[in-house]
Scaffold this active site. Structure first.
Site, short mmCIF file in Angstrom:
data_model
loop_
_atom_site.label_atom_id
_atom_site.label_comp_id
_atom_site.label_asym_id
_atom_site.label_seq_id
_atom_site.Cartn_x
_atom_site.Cartn_y
_atom_site.Cartn_z
N MET A 70 1.07 9.17 10.12
CA MET A 70 2.40 9.09 10.73
C MET A 70 3.31 9.81 10.10
O MET A 70 4.57 10.18 10.78
CB MET A 70 2.85 7.62 10.98
CG MET A 70 2.09 6.65 11.73
SD MET A 70 1.27 7.49 13.17
CE MET A 70 2.93 8.05 13.97
N ASP A 86 -2.62 -3.17 2.75
CA ASP A 86 -2.37 -1.92 4.14
C ASP A 86 -3.00 -0.67 3.55
O ASP A 86 -2.61 0.00 2.73
CB ASP A 86 -1.12 -1.81 4.44
CG ASP A 86 -0.78 -0.66 5.62
OD1 ASP A 86 -1.87 -0.23 6.23
OD2 ASP A 86 0.43 -0.32 5.74
N SER A 125 -24.19 1.61 -6.53
CA SER A 125 -23.65 0.63 -5.50
C SER A 125 -24.01 1.18 -4.08
O SER A 125 -24.31 0.58 -2.88
CB SER A 125 -22.32 0.37 -5.35
OG SER A 125 -22.08 -0.51 -6.58
N GLY A 159 -6.65 2.14 3.05
CA GLY A 159 -7.82 2.25 1.98
C GLY A 159 -9.09 1.54 2.34
O GLY A 159 -10.06 1.56 1.46
N GLY A 180 0.87 -1.27 -0.04
CA GLY A 180 0.06 -0.04 0.20
C GLY A 180 0.93 1.06 -0.06
O GLY A 180 1.30 1.69 1.14
N VAL A 181 0.89 2.00 -1.06
CA VAL A 181 1.68 3.20 -1.01
C VAL A 181 0.59 4.43 -1.45
O VAL A 181 0.26 4.38 -2.55
CB VAL A 181 2.87 3.36 -2.06
CG1 VAL A 181 3.20 4.51 -2.11
CG2 VAL A 181 3.75 2.30 -1.69
N CYS A 192 -3.31 9.59 4.41
CA CYS A 192 -2.35 9.89 3.85
C CYS A 192 -2.39 10.71 2.46
O CYS A 192 -3.45 10.72 1.84
CB CYS A 192 -1.84 8.51 3.31
SG CYS A 192 -0.72 8.26 2.01
P1 XMP Z 1 -6.51 3.55 6.70
O1 XMP Z 1 -7.05 3.87 5.31
O2 XMP Z 1 -6.94 2.29 7.24
O3 XMP Z 1 -4.85 3.35 6.26
O4 XMP Z 1 -6.39 4.66 7.55
C1 XMP Z 1 -4.07 3.04 7.45
C2 XMP Z 1 -2.63 3.09 6.77
O5 XMP Z 1 -2.23 4.26 6.42
C3 XMP Z 1 -0.79 4.35 6.17
N1 XMP Z 1 -0.14 5.59 6.67
C4 XMP Z 1 0.24 6.75 6.11
N2 XMP Z 1 0.55 6.66 4.75
N3 XMP Z 1 1.36 9.12 5.25
C5 XMP Z 1 1.39 7.70 4.44
O6 XMP Z 1 1.52 7.94 3.16
C6 XMP Z 1 1.25 8.84 6.48
O7 XMP Z 1 1.35 9.91 7.26
C7 XMP Z 1 0.60 7.75 6.92
N4 XMP Z 1 0.01 7.20 8.13
C8 XMP Z 1 -0.48 6.12 8.08
C9 XMP Z 1 -0.14 3.22 6.74
O8 XMP Z 1 0.36 2.29 5.85
C10 XMP Z 1 -1.45 2.68 7.59
O9 XMP Z 1 -1.20 1.21 8.01
#
Ligand code: XMP
Length: 482
Positions: free
Chosen positions: A387, A337, A474, A339, A297-298, A304
Protein backbone atom coordinates in the site's frame (compact mmCIF):
# COMPACT_ATOMS: atom_id res chain seq x y z
CA UNK A 1 26.83 -0.85 20.70
CA UNK A 2 26.82 -3.17 23.70
CA UNK A 3 23.39 -4.39 24.57
CA UNK A 4 21.91 -4.40 21.08
CA UNK A 5 19.35 -7.16 21.44
CA UNK A 6 19.01 -10.01 19.00
CA UNK A 7 15.66 -10.25 17.23
CA UNK A 8 14.38 -13.29 15.38
CA UNK A 9 11.93 -14.07 12.68
CA UNK A 10 9.78 -17.12 11.89
CA UNK A 11 12.54 -18.90 9.94
CA UNK A 12 14.91 -18.56 12.90
CA UNK A 13 12.80 -20.68 15.25
CA UNK A 14 10.95 -23.97 15.45
CA UNK A 15 8.29 -25.21 17.85
CA UNK A 16 9.74 -27.95 20.06
CA UNK A 17 7.62 -31.11 19.77
CA UNK A 18 6.19 -31.93 23.19
CA UNK A 19 4.22 -34.72 24.81
CA UNK A 20 0.71 -34.55 23.43
CA UNK A 21 -2.50 -36.15 24.65
CA UNK A 22 -4.29 -34.89 21.52
CA UNK A 23 -5.71 -37.94 19.73
CA UNK A 24 -6.98 -36.25 16.62
CA UNK A 25 -6.09 -32.86 15.17
CA UNK A 26 -9.83 -32.27 14.83
CA UNK A 27 -9.89 -31.96 18.64
CA UNK A 28 -7.73 -28.85 18.43
CA UNK A 29 -9.84 -25.73 18.88
CA UNK A 30 -8.31 -22.72 17.12
CA UNK A 31 -10.88 -20.15 18.30
CA UNK A 32 -9.34 -16.83 19.31
CA UNK A 33 -10.20 -13.17 19.77
CA UNK A 34 -9.84 -10.69 16.92
CA UNK A 35 -10.55 -7.80 19.30
CA UNK A 36 -11.59 -7.68 22.94
CA UNK A 37 -15.22 -7.85 21.77
CA UNK A 38 -15.08 -10.12 18.70
CA UNK A 39 -14.08 -13.76 18.70
CA UNK A 40 -13.30 -15.94 15.69
CA UNK A 41 -13.47 -19.70 15.29
CA UNK A 42 -10.51 -19.51 12.90
CA UNK A 43 -7.73 -17.03 13.74
CA UNK A 44 -7.11 -15.83 10.18
CA UNK A 45 -7.59 -12.24 8.97
CA UNK A 46 -7.30 -10.90 5.42
CA UNK A 47 -5.15 -7.80 5.05
CA UNK A 48 -6.47 -4.30 4.36
CA UNK A 49 -4.65 -4.07 1.03
CA UNK A 50 -6.30 -3.03 -2.23
CA UNK A 51 -5.01 -6.18 -3.88
CA UNK A 52 -6.45 -8.38 -1.11
CA UNK A 53 -9.63 -7.36 0.70
CA UNK A 54 -12.87 -5.97 -0.66
CA UNK A 55 -16.32 -7.44 -0.01
CA UNK A 56 -15.79 -10.71 -1.90
CA UNK A 57 -12.69 -11.64 0.11
CA UNK A 58 -14.26 -10.46 3.38
CA UNK A 59 -17.25 -12.74 2.76
CA UNK A 60 -15.03 -15.75 1.97
CA UNK A 61 -12.87 -15.26 5.06
CA UNK A 62 -15.84 -14.62 7.40
CA UNK A 63 -17.65 -17.69 6.05
CA UNK A 64 -14.53 -19.69 6.83
CA UNK A 65 -14.56 -18.43 10.42
CA UNK A 66 -12.04 -15.57 10.17
CA UNK A 67 -12.57 -11.92 9.30
CA UNK A 68 -11.58 -9.55 6.47
CA UNK A 69 -10.49 -5.92 6.76
CA UNK A 70 -11.72 -3.77 3.85
CA UNK A 71 -8.88 -1.49 2.70
CA UNK A 72 -9.22 2.29 2.91
CA UNK A 73 -7.96 3.29 -0.54
CA UNK A 74 -11.46 3.86 -1.85
CA UNK A 75 -13.70 6.93 -1.68
CA UNK A 76 -15.57 6.93 1.64
CA UNK A 77 -18.92 5.87 0.20
CA UNK A 78 -17.34 3.14 -1.89
CA UNK A 79 -15.58 1.66 1.14
CA UNK A 80 -18.84 1.86 3.13
CA UNK A 81 -20.63 0.11 0.24
CA UNK A 82 -18.14 -2.79 0.47
CA UNK A 83 -19.01 -3.11 4.16
CA UNK A 84 -22.73 -3.05 3.37
CA UNK A 85 -22.22 -5.74 0.74
CA UNK A 86 -20.70 -8.05 3.35
CA UNK A 87 -23.34 -7.28 5.96
CA UNK A 88 -26.11 -8.10 3.47
CA UNK A 89 -24.47 -11.18 2.03
CA UNK A 90 -26.34 -14.44 2.67
CA UNK A 91 -27.72 -12.82 5.70
CA UNK A 92 -30.44 -14.91 7.33
CA UNK A 93 -32.33 -11.67 7.70
CA UNK A 94 -33.08 -10.12 4.32
CA UNK A 95 -33.42 -6.48 5.25
CA UNK A 96 -35.07 -5.21 2.07
CA UNK A 97 -36.93 -8.19 0.63
CA UNK A 98 -38.52 -8.04 -2.80
CA UNK A 99 -42.23 -7.27 -2.34
CA UNK A 100 -45.35 -7.08 -4.48
CA UNK A 101 -48.55 -5.03 -4.46
CA UNK A 102 -51.90 -6.64 -3.63
CA UNK A 103 -53.25 -5.23 -6.91
CA UNK A 104 -50.64 -6.97 -9.08
CA UNK A 105 -51.69 -10.01 -11.09
CA UNK A 106 -50.50 -13.57 -10.60
CA UNK A 107 -48.74 -13.30 -13.97
CA UNK A 108 -46.71 -10.36 -12.66
CA UNK A 109 -45.96 -12.17 -9.40
CA UNK A 110 -44.73 -15.23 -11.32
CA UNK A 111 -42.48 -13.02 -13.41
CA UNK A 112 -40.90 -11.40 -10.34
CA UNK A 113 -40.38 -14.79 -8.67
CA UNK A 114 -38.70 -16.20 -11.74
CA UNK A 115 -36.55 -13.15 -12.45
CA UNK A 116 -35.33 -12.93 -8.86
CA UNK A 117 -35.18 -16.69 -8.25
CA UNK A 118 -37.30 -16.40 -5.09
CA UNK A 119 -40.13 -18.55 -3.78
CA UNK A 120 -42.18 -16.04 -1.81
CA UNK A 121 -43.18 -12.39 -1.88
CA UNK A 122 -44.42 -10.30 1.04
CA UNK A 123 -47.43 -8.29 -0.12
CA UNK A 124 -47.35 -4.64 0.99
CA UNK A 125 -49.35 -1.44 0.58
CA UNK A 126 -47.71 1.81 -0.66
CA UNK A 127 -46.61 2.57 2.93
CA UNK A 128 -44.80 -0.77 3.17
CA UNK A 129 -47.43 -2.12 5.58
CA UNK A 130 -47.60 -5.91 5.38
CA UNK A 131 -50.88 -7.18 3.88
CA UNK A 132 -50.02 -10.82 3.29
CA UNK A 133 -47.61 -13.34 1.83
CA UNK A 134 -47.65 -14.94 -1.60
CA UNK A 135 -45.64 -18.14 -2.13
CA UNK A 136 -44.89 -20.33 -5.14
CA UNK A 137 -47.62 -22.73 -3.99
CA UNK A 138 -50.21 -19.93 -4.14
CA UNK A 139 -49.41 -19.07 -7.75
CA UNK A 140 -48.88 -22.59 -9.03
CA UNK A 141 -52.25 -23.33 -10.60
CA UNK A 142 -53.80 -19.88 -10.35
CA UNK A 143 -55.23 -18.06 -13.34
CA UNK A 144 -52.83 -15.45 -14.76
CA UNK A 145 -55.26 -12.56 -14.44
CA UNK A 146 -56.26 -13.25 -10.82
CA UNK A 147 -55.08 -10.59 -8.37
CA UNK A 148 -52.41 -11.24 -5.73
CA UNK A 149 -54.89 -10.16 -3.02
CA UNK A 150 -57.11 -13.15 -3.88
CA UNK A 151 -54.37 -15.79 -3.57
CA UNK A 152 -52.12 -14.49 -0.79
CA UNK A 153 -52.24 -15.68 2.81
CA UNK A 154 -53.61 -12.57 4.55
CA UNK A 155 -51.73 -10.79 7.32
CA UNK A 156 -54.06 -12.04 10.10
CA UNK A 157 -53.21 -15.68 9.30
CA UNK A 158 -49.43 -15.09 9.16
CA UNK A 159 -46.92 -15.76 11.92
CA UNK A 160 -44.62 -12.72 12.09
CA UNK A 161 -41.85 -11.47 14.37
CA UNK A 162 -40.36 -8.10 15.30
CA UNK A 163 -37.15 -6.82 13.64
CA UNK A 164 -35.34 -7.42 16.94
CA UNK A 165 -35.93 -11.19 16.81
CA UNK A 166 -32.79 -13.27 17.39
CA UNK A 167 -31.83 -16.02 14.98
CA UNK A 168 -32.40 -18.60 17.73
CA UNK A 169 -35.97 -17.34 18.35
CA UNK A 170 -36.68 -17.22 14.63
CA UNK A 171 -35.43 -20.77 14.25
CA UNK A 172 -37.73 -21.93 17.10
CA UNK A 173 -40.76 -20.12 15.68
CA UNK A 174 -40.21 -21.37 12.16
CA UNK A 175 -39.64 -24.95 13.17
CA UNK A 176 -42.62 -24.90 15.62
CA UNK A 177 -45.05 -23.55 12.98
CA UNK A 178 -43.33 -25.31 10.04
CA UNK A 179 -42.82 -21.97 8.32
CA UNK A 180 -40.78 -21.40 5.20
CA UNK A 181 -40.86 -17.62 5.55
CA UNK A 182 -41.02 -15.37 8.59
CA UNK A 183 -41.79 -11.70 7.84
CA UNK A 184 -40.46 -9.14 10.33
CA UNK A 185 -42.89 -6.35 11.10
CA UNK A 186 -42.25 -3.13 13.05
CA UNK A 187 -44.57 -1.44 15.55
CA UNK A 188 -46.36 0.43 12.72
CA UNK A 189 -47.08 -2.82 10.90
CA UNK A 190 -44.48 -2.12 8.19
CA UNK A 191 -42.38 -4.87 6.67
CA UNK A 192 -38.87 -4.62 8.16
CA UNK A 193 -37.30 -7.83 6.88
CA UNK A 194 -37.75 -11.48 6.01
CA UNK A 195 -36.19 -14.69 7.29
CA UNK A 196 -36.35 -17.78 5.09
CA UNK A 197 -35.90 -21.41 6.12
CA UNK A 198 -33.53 -21.83 3.18
CA UNK A 199 -31.14 -19.21 4.52
CA UNK A 200 -31.32 -20.67 8.03
CA UNK A 201 -30.48 -24.18 6.80
CA UNK A 202 -27.53 -22.79 4.84
CA UNK A 203 -26.29 -21.31 8.11
CA UNK A 204 -25.99 -24.79 9.64
CA UNK A 205 -23.54 -25.80 6.90
CA UNK A 206 -21.55 -22.64 7.61
CA UNK A 207 -21.58 -23.22 11.35
CA UNK A 208 -18.21 -21.67 11.99
CA UNK A 209 -18.86 -18.47 10.02
CA UNK A 210 -18.11 -15.26 11.89
CA UNK A 211 -21.49 -13.62 12.52
CA UNK A 212 -22.89 -10.76 14.55
CA UNK A 213 -25.87 -11.21 16.86
CA UNK A 214 -28.26 -10.56 13.97
CA UNK A 215 -26.67 -13.42 12.03
CA UNK A 216 -24.88 -11.18 9.53
CA UNK A 217 -21.29 -11.88 8.56
CA UNK A 218 -18.81 -9.74 10.43
CA UNK A 219 -16.43 -7.39 8.67
CA UNK A 220 -13.76 -4.87 9.67
CA UNK A 221 -12.52 -1.85 7.74
CA UNK A 222 -9.42 0.31 7.83
CA UNK A 223 -9.13 4.04 8.47
CA UNK A 224 -6.10 6.33 8.69
CA UNK A 225 -5.34 9.11 11.17
CA UNK A 226 -5.42 12.27 9.04
CA UNK A 227 -7.70 13.99 6.52
CA UNK A 228 -11.22 12.64 6.31
CA UNK A 229 -10.66 9.73 8.72
CA UNK A 230 -13.41 10.73 11.17
CA UNK A 231 -15.99 11.14 8.41
CA UNK A 232 -14.84 7.80 6.98
CA UNK A 233 -15.14 6.13 10.38
CA UNK A 234 -18.70 7.44 10.84
CA UNK A 235 -19.72 6.25 7.36
CA UNK A 236 -18.29 2.80 8.05
CA UNK A 237 -20.12 2.60 11.36
CA UNK A 238 -23.36 3.62 9.61
CA UNK A 239 -22.77 0.79 7.13
CA UNK A 240 -22.59 -1.66 10.06
CA UNK A 241 -18.86 -2.31 10.32
CA UNK A 242 -17.94 -4.54 13.27
CA UNK A 243 -14.45 -3.15 13.94
CA UNK A 244 -12.27 -0.35 12.68
CA UNK A 245 -8.60 -0.94 12.04
CA UNK A 246 -6.69 2.28 12.57
CA UNK A 247 -3.82 1.44 10.30
CA UNK A 248 -0.67 3.43 9.66
CA UNK A 249 2.90 2.42 8.91
CA UNK A 250 4.25 3.83 12.20
CA UNK A 251 1.52 3.27 14.75
CA UNK A 252 3.66 4.31 17.72
CA UNK A 253 3.14 7.98 17.01
CA UNK A 254 1.42 11.06 18.39
CA UNK A 255 -0.81 11.14 15.31
CA UNK A 256 -2.13 7.69 16.27
CA UNK A 257 -2.75 8.65 19.91
CA UNK A 258 -4.66 11.78 18.86
CA UNK A 259 -6.74 9.84 16.33
CA UNK A 260 -7.54 7.10 18.86
CA UNK A 261 -8.82 9.74 21.28
CA UNK A 262 -11.04 11.35 18.63
CA UNK A 263 -12.34 8.02 17.34
CA UNK A 264 -13.15 6.73 20.80
CA UNK A 265 -15.06 9.89 21.58
CA UNK A 266 -17.08 9.74 18.36
CA UNK A 267 -17.66 5.99 18.12
CA UNK A 268 -18.20 4.95 21.72
CA UNK A 269 -17.45 1.29 22.25
CA UNK A 270 -16.99 0.19 18.60
CA UNK A 271 -13.99 -2.19 18.45
CA UNK A 272 -10.83 -0.28 17.54
CA UNK A 273 -7.71 -2.08 16.35
CA UNK A 274 -4.52 0.01 16.32
CA UNK A 275 -1.22 -0.48 14.53
CA UNK A 276 1.27 -1.15 13.21
CA UNK A 277 3.79 -1.47 16.01
CA UNK A 278 6.73 -3.69 16.90
CA UNK A 279 7.76 -2.97 20.53
CA UNK A 280 6.48 -3.54 24.06
CA UNK A 281 6.47 0.21 24.78
CA UNK A 282 4.29 0.88 21.75
CA UNK A 283 1.92 -1.91 22.82
CA UNK A 284 1.56 -0.34 26.27
CA UNK A 285 0.92 3.11 24.77
CA UNK A 286 -1.75 1.95 22.34
CA UNK A 287 -3.50 -0.10 25.00
CA UNK A 288 -3.58 2.97 27.26
CA UNK A 289 -5.02 4.88 24.28
CA UNK A 290 -7.94 2.42 24.21
CA UNK A 291 -6.96 -0.15 21.55
CA UNK A 292 -9.14 -3.29 21.55
CA UNK A 293 -6.48 -5.18 19.59
CA UNK A 294 -2.95 -4.45 18.40
CA UNK A 295 -1.68 -4.98 14.88
CA UNK A 296 1.97 -5.96 15.08
CA UNK A 297 4.47 -5.91 12.23
CA UNK A 298 6.84 -3.25 10.95
CA UNK A 299 8.48 -4.40 7.76
CA UNK A 300 7.82 -8.16 7.54
CA UNK A 301 5.26 -7.93 4.73
CA UNK A 302 6.04 -9.60 1.43
CA UNK A 303 5.40 -6.41 -0.56
CA UNK A 304 7.15 -4.22 1.95
CA UNK A 305 10.58 -2.62 1.65
CA UNK A 306 10.47 -0.39 4.74
CA UNK A 307 13.45 -2.16 6.25
CA UNK A 308 15.50 -1.60 3.11
CA UNK A 309 14.43 1.99 2.54
CA UNK A 310 14.25 3.27 6.11
CA UNK A 311 16.46 0.72 7.84
CA UNK A 312 13.74 0.40 10.49
CA UNK A 313 11.70 -2.54 11.77
CA UNK A 314 11.88 -5.56 14.05
CA UNK A 315 12.04 -9.18 12.85
CA UNK A 316 8.50 -10.38 13.17
CA UNK A 317 8.74 -13.33 15.59
CA UNK A 318 10.42 -11.15 18.22
CA UNK A 319 8.03 -8.26 17.60
CA UNK A 320 5.02 -10.53 18.18
CA UNK A 321 6.60 -12.13 21.26
CA UNK A 322 7.42 -8.79 22.83
CA UNK A 323 4.08 -7.09 22.10
CA UNK A 324 2.06 -10.15 23.12
CA UNK A 325 3.69 -10.27 26.56
CA UNK A 326 2.35 -6.79 27.30
CA UNK A 327 -0.97 -7.28 25.51
CA UNK A 328 -1.82 -10.52 27.30
CA UNK A 329 -1.40 -8.83 30.69
CA UNK A 330 -4.17 -6.43 29.62
CA UNK A 331 -6.34 -9.03 27.90
CA UNK A 332 -5.85 -7.33 24.52
CA UNK A 333 -5.41 -9.60 21.46
CA UNK A 334 -2.45 -9.28 19.09
CA UNK A 335 -2.78 -9.63 15.32
CA UNK A 336 0.51 -10.84 13.82
CA UNK A 337 0.54 -8.90 10.56
CA UNK A 338 2.77 -9.81 7.64
CA UNK A 339 5.52 -12.23 6.76
CA UNK A 340 3.42 -15.42 6.85
CA UNK A 341 4.80 -17.57 4.05
CA UNK A 342 4.03 -21.08 5.30
CA UNK A 343 1.30 -22.68 7.41
CA UNK A 344 3.99 -23.36 10.02
CA UNK A 345 4.49 -19.60 10.41
CA UNK A 346 0.88 -19.31 11.62
CA UNK A 347 1.57 -21.85 14.38
CA UNK A 348 4.78 -20.02 15.31
CA UNK A 349 2.95 -16.65 15.48
CA UNK A 350 0.21 -18.08 17.72
CA UNK A 351 2.86 -19.87 19.81
CA UNK A 352 4.59 -16.50 20.25
CA UNK A 353 1.39 -15.12 21.79
CA UNK A 354 -0.60 -13.72 18.87
CA UNK A 355 -4.35 -14.39 18.78
CA UNK A 356 -4.72 -14.06 15.02
CA UNK A 357 -2.56 -13.62 11.92
CA UNK A 358 -3.13 -11.21 9.05
CA UNK A 359 -2.50 -12.42 5.51
CA UNK A 360 -1.65 -10.40 2.44
CA UNK A 361 0.39 -12.27 -0.13
CA UNK A 362 -1.10 -15.71 0.49
CA UNK A 363 -4.62 -14.43 -0.25
CA UNK A 364 -3.69 -11.93 -2.99
CA UNK A 365 -3.43 -14.78 -5.50
CA UNK A 366 -6.89 -16.22 -4.86
CA UNK A 367 -10.13 -15.87 -6.83
CA UNK A 368 -11.68 -13.58 -4.22
CA UNK A 369 -8.99 -10.87 -4.27
CA UNK A 370 -9.66 -7.81 -6.42
CA UNK A 371 -7.90 -7.88 -9.77
CA UNK A 372 -7.63 -10.16 -12.75
CA UNK A 373 -5.71 -13.35 -13.30
CA UNK A 374 -2.80 -12.70 -15.68
CA UNK A 375 -0.57 -15.09 -17.59
CA UNK A 376 3.17 -14.73 -17.14
CA UNK A 377 5.45 -17.16 -18.94
CA UNK A 378 2.49 -19.53 -19.13
CA UNK A 379 1.85 -19.35 -15.36
CA UNK A 380 -1.40 -17.98 -13.90
CA UNK A 381 -0.68 -15.02 -11.61
CA UNK A 382 -2.42 -12.09 -9.93
CA UNK A 383 -0.82 -8.76 -9.10
CA UNK A 384 -0.32 -7.69 -5.49
CA UNK A 385 1.12 -4.45 -4.27
CA UNK A 386 2.25 -2.83 -1.06
CA UNK A 387 0.00 0.00 0.00
CA UNK A 388 3.05 2.26 0.28
CA UNK A 389 4.22 1.44 -3.27
CA UNK A 390 4.46 4.09 -5.99
CA UNK A 391 1.93 2.13 -8.04
CA UNK A 392 -0.69 2.26 -5.26
CA UNK A 393 0.02 5.96 -4.64
CA UNK A 394 -0.29 6.87 -8.30
CA UNK A 395 -3.52 4.92 -8.65
CA UNK A 396 -5.01 6.75 -5.70
CA UNK A 397 -3.99 10.11 -7.19
CA UNK A 398 -5.54 9.21 -10.55
CA UNK A 399 -8.72 7.97 -8.95
CA UNK A 400 -9.12 11.17 -6.91
CA UNK A 401 -8.37 13.42 -9.89
CA UNK A 402 -8.31 11.67 -13.29
CA UNK A 403 -7.17 14.79 -15.18
CA UNK A 404 -4.46 16.16 -12.88
CA UNK A 405 -3.67 13.02 -10.83
CA UNK A 406 -0.43 12.13 -12.59
CA UNK A 407 1.00 15.66 -12.40
CA UNK A 408 -0.03 16.02 -8.77
CA UNK A 409 1.50 12.71 -7.84
CA UNK A 410 4.75 13.60 -9.63
CA UNK A 411 4.92 16.92 -7.82
CA UNK A 412 4.03 15.63 -4.37
CA UNK A 413 5.04 12.01 -4.09
CA UNK A 414 7.36 10.77 -6.80
CA UNK A 415 10.46 11.74 -4.82
CA UNK A 416 9.12 10.18 -1.59
CA UNK A 417 10.81 6.81 -1.09
CA UNK A 418 8.25 4.08 -1.69
CA UNK A 419 8.07 1.55 1.13
CA UNK A 420 6.26 -1.06 -0.88
CA UNK A 421 6.50 -2.80 -4.22
CA UNK A 422 4.13 -4.25 -6.79
CA UNK A 423 4.75 -7.83 -7.85
CA UNK A 424 2.96 -10.78 -9.40
CA UNK A 425 1.92 -13.53 -7.01
CA UNK A 426 1.08 -17.12 -7.85
CA UNK A 427 -2.58 -17.78 -8.62
CA UNK A 428 -3.91 -20.04 -5.85
CA UNK A 429 -7.57 -20.77 -6.67
CA UNK A 430 -10.28 -20.35 -4.04
CA UNK A 431 -9.38 -18.49 -0.83
CA UNK A 432 -11.10 -21.27 1.13
CA UNK A 433 -8.41 -23.73 0.03
CA UNK A 434 -5.55 -21.51 1.17
CA UNK A 435 -7.34 -20.88 4.48
CA UNK A 436 -7.97 -24.61 4.97
CA UNK A 437 -4.30 -25.38 4.37
CA UNK A 438 -3.25 -22.77 6.94
CA UNK A 439 -5.81 -23.97 9.47
CA UNK A 440 -4.68 -27.59 9.09
CA UNK A 441 -1.06 -26.52 9.59
CA UNK A 442 -2.00 -24.55 12.70
CA UNK A 443 -3.85 -27.55 14.14
CA UNK A 444 -0.78 -29.71 13.53
CA UNK A 445 1.55 -27.16 15.10
CA UNK A 446 -0.68 -26.92 18.17
CA UNK A 447 -0.90 -30.66 18.47
CA UNK A 448 2.94 -30.96 18.29
CA UNK A 449 2.98 -28.55 21.25
CA UNK A 450 0.38 -30.63 23.14
CA UNK A 451 -2.17 -27.77 22.99
CA UNK A 452 -5.90 -28.08 22.29
CA UNK A 453 -6.71 -24.35 22.46
CA UNK A 454 -5.02 -21.06 21.67
CA UNK A 455 -4.56 -20.03 25.36
CA UNK A 456 -3.06 -23.48 26.03
CA UNK A 457 -0.74 -22.95 23.05
CA UNK A 458 0.47 -19.68 24.60
CA UNK A 459 1.34 -21.52 27.81
CA UNK A 460 2.87 -24.60 26.27
CA UNK A 461 4.69 -23.46 23.11
CA UNK A 462 8.46 -23.77 23.43
CA UNK A 463 10.86 -22.70 20.73
CA UNK A 464 14.40 -23.53 19.64
CA UNK A 465 16.52 -21.33 17.46
CA UNK A 466 17.94 -22.86 14.35
CA UNK A 467 21.02 -22.10 12.29
CA UNK A 468 21.15 -21.63 8.53
CA UNK A 469 21.94 -25.33 8.31
CA UNK A 470 18.75 -25.98 10.29
CA UNK A 471 16.72 -23.80 7.94
CA UNK A 472 18.19 -25.72 5.01
CA UNK A 473 17.37 -29.03 6.68
CA UNK A 474 13.78 -27.85 7.26
CA UNK A 475 13.20 -27.71 3.51
CA UNK A 476 11.81 -27.49 0.95
CA UNK A 477 14.20 -30.36 0.08
CA UNK A 478 15.92 -30.47 -3.21
CA UNK A 479 14.87 -34.04 -3.81
CA UNK A 480 13.51 -35.35 -7.08
CA UNK A 481 9.77 -35.68 -6.88
CA UNK A 482 9.28 -33.28 -3.91
P1 XMP B 1 2.15 -10.37 3.71
O1 XMP B 1 3.55 -10.83 4.01
O2 XMP B 1 1.13 -11.33 4.19
O3 XMP B 1 1.99 -9.03 4.56
O4 XMP B 1 1.97 -9.99 2.28
C1 XMP B 1 0.83 -8.24 4.53
C2 XMP B 1 1.06 -6.96 5.31
O5 XMP B 1 2.08 -6.17 4.74
C3 XMP B 1 1.93 -4.82 5.15
N1 XMP B 1 2.03 -3.93 3.99
C4 XMP B 1 3.02 -3.05 3.80
N2 XMP B 1 4.07 -2.74 4.57
N3 XMP B 1 4.78 -1.18 2.95
C5 XMP B 1 4.92 -1.77 4.17
O6 XMP B 1 5.85 -1.43 4.90
C6 XMP B 1 3.74 -1.45 2.11
O7 XMP B 1 3.63 -0.89 1.02
C7 XMP B 1 2.82 -2.43 2.56
N4 XMP B 1 1.67 -2.93 2.04
C8 XMP B 1 1.23 -3.85 2.93
C9 XMP B 1 0.56 -4.71 5.80
O8 XMP B 1 0.75 -4.65 7.18
C10 XMP B 1 -0.10 -6.00 5.36
O9 XMP B 1 -1.13 -6.42 6.20
Amino acid sequence: MDGIPLALTYDDVLLVPQFSAVRSRQEVDCAAAFTRQISLKVPLVSANMDSVTEARMAVAVAEFGGIGVIHRFLPIQAQAAEVTRVKRYQSEIIESPQTISAHATIAEARQVMERMGIGGLPVVDPNQRLLGLLTRRDVLLADESVLVSERMTPRERLVVATPEVTIAEARRLMSGHRLEKLPLVDAQGRLAGLITAKDLSRDVSLGRATRDDKGRLRVAAAVGVVGDYLERAEALREAGVDALVVDIAHGDSQAMLTAMGELRERLGDLSLVAGNIATAEAAERLIQAGADALKVGVGPGSMCITRLVAGAGVPQFSAVLECAQVAQRHGVPVIADGGIRYAGDVAKAIGAGASTVMLGNLLAGTDESPGLVILRHGQKMKVARGMASHEAGLDRALRDDPAQGWARWEAAESDVAAEGIQAPVAYRGAAREVLQHLLSGLRSGMSYSGATSVPEMWRKARFVRQTLAGIKESGPHDVAGF
